[in-house]
Design an enzyme around this catalytic site. Structure first.
Site, PDB file in Angstrom:
ATOM      1  N   CYS A 119      15.407  -8.862  -0.497  1.00 54.41           N
ATOM      2  CA  CYS A 119      16.198  -8.107  -1.892  1.00 54.41           C
ATOM      3  C   CYS A 119      15.880  -6.617  -1.961  1.00 54.41           C
ATOM      4  O   CYS A 119      15.660  -5.911  -1.331  1.00 54.41           O
ATOM      5  CB  CYS A 119      15.638  -8.982  -3.107  1.00 54.41           C
ATOM      6  N   LYS A 122       7.345 -11.414   1.162  1.00 54.32           N
ATOM      7  CA  LYS A 122       8.099 -10.818   0.622  1.00 54.32           C
ATOM      8  C   LYS A 122       6.674  -9.767   0.120  1.00 54.32           C
ATOM      9  O   LYS A 122       5.424 -10.684  -0.502  1.00 54.32           O
ATOM     10  CB  LYS A 122       8.273 -11.008  -0.622  1.00 54.32           C
ATOM     11  N   GLU A 181      17.909 -15.496   0.382  1.00 48.40           N
ATOM     12  CA  GLU A 181      16.944 -15.812  -0.487  1.00 48.40           C
ATOM     13  C   GLU A 181      15.885 -16.346  -0.329  1.00 48.40           C
ATOM     14  O   GLU A 181      17.013 -17.699  -1.555  1.00 48.40           O
ATOM     15  CB  GLU A 181      16.195 -14.339  -0.952  1.00 48.40           C
TER      16      GLU A 181
END
Length: 346
Positions: free
Chosen positions: A163, A129, A47
């Site tokens: 995540c 995200k 990430e």
């Protein structure tokens, strides 16, 4: 394109360079070449690996984070740029699909962005995200559902989440409903301690089972020297260790190779794509095991924009007429399309 029956996947657990985007990028390019030399057809990086994950924001109070936050702005990646061109060229040269997490700079904001390059070097997905977690909300803006898209690639249908997006069941279901075959998962690694790795393992194995796809997960690694550079406080340093679970999971929820939980390395495993049908024959969450007349997902996949109505807006995207007047019918038509999708799902 002929469907591949076996795909060799790689997941990289390596340390970024916390001083320079270019030095971290060099590590990425070296690792792509190394994985490709071992026959990898896809490689996944952690990430926001370029330039680095903002570990500082997890252990420093906001009042002390300004300098590092500004430095992250200066080292962040714009898309497109020389940095993305270099990754595209490496993907094309080695004939490998590359999944890279970056801190993306878009004018005055940073975003946690996942980039997917096909084996011919084309950027086939850029997604942000949708909800940064906890301390990350001080660093990144929010993405939208336009990135919740499964894309066709040279090795199959690819989807991606970062995540704790994996704890949003509707985000996962959106990718499942688009029949992803290989799911790309990216976590920061070197955080929180062993419990983070344990939770991560449960999460990615569950997604593999529920979606009937492969999961390739990469986490980052920090050296002791890097941890000391982030904070000299030994108590806070404990929060910057552990939490690594670089793993490759089958649709049956099994590890295809022993996961990497410490140190650097490249995990490699062969994906037998026939296992997808084997799993879905028993349980297809978006097919014969679904009940869409009872439960279904409605998603607004439009990209968000901060302004409409300018004379310089793109007419095709915003509905602005050439005289600079905003045409409300454009939004009305889009809303009607969402309503139609909703009614069709019923």
């Amino acid at each position: 394109m002929e469907k591949k029956m076996t795909v060799r996947a790689a997941a990289a657990q390596i340390a970024p360079d916390l001083t320079s985007r270019e030095k971290t990028l060099a590590r990425v390019l070296e690792t792509i070449a190394e994985a490709a030399a071992k026959g990898a057809e896809i490689i996944v990086f952690p990430e926001t690996f370029v330039p680095w994950y903002p570990y500082f924001s997890f252990v420093l109070p906001p009042v002390l984070s300004g300098r590092e936050h500004l430095r992250l702005y200066e080292e962040a990646v714009t898309v497109p740029s020389a940095a993305t061109d270099a990754v595209a060229a490496a993907a094309r040269e080695h004939g490998v699909v590359v999944a890279l997490g970056v801190n993306e700079r878009d004018h005055g904001s940073l975003y946690n962005t996942q980039l997917l390059f096909d084996a011919d070097g084309r950027l086939i997905l850029k997604r942000r995200k949708i909800t940064p977690t906890y301390h990350e909300r001080m660093i990144w803006g929010q993405g939208d559902a336009s990135g919740l898209t499964v894309v066709d690639s040279s090795i199959g249908r690819l989807g991606a989440l970062a995540c704790w997006e994996h704890y949003n069941p509707l985000a996962r279901y959106a990718l499942m409903a688009q029949h992803e075959e290989i799911h790309i998962a990216q976590f920061p690694g070197s955080m929180v301690g062993p419990i983070f790795a344990e939770q991560m393992e449960v999460t990615i194995r569950h997604h593999a089972l529920e979606s009937g796809c492969f999961v390739v997960n990469a986490t980052g690694w920090l050296t002791e020297e890097q941890i000391n550079s982030i904070t000299p406080d030994q108590g806070l340093q404990k929060a910057l260790r552990g939490g690594c679970m670089t793993a490759i999971i089958s649709p049956e929820g099994k590890h295809l190779a022993p996961p990497i939980t410490e140190g650097e390395g490249i995990l490699i495993a062969d994906l037998d794509m026939s296992l997808i049908t084997k799993r879905k024959r028993m349980m297809d969450s978006v097919g014969h095991y679904a009940r869409p007349e009872l439960l279904h997902l409605v998603m607004d996949g439009r990209a968000t924009q901060p302004m409409v109505g300018s004379a310089h807006s793109f007419e095709a995207n915003t509905g602005t007429k050439s005289d600079g007047q905003y045409d409300v019918s454009a939004d009305r038509d889009a809303d009607q399309r969402v309503a139609v999708l909703r009614s069709q799902a019923r």
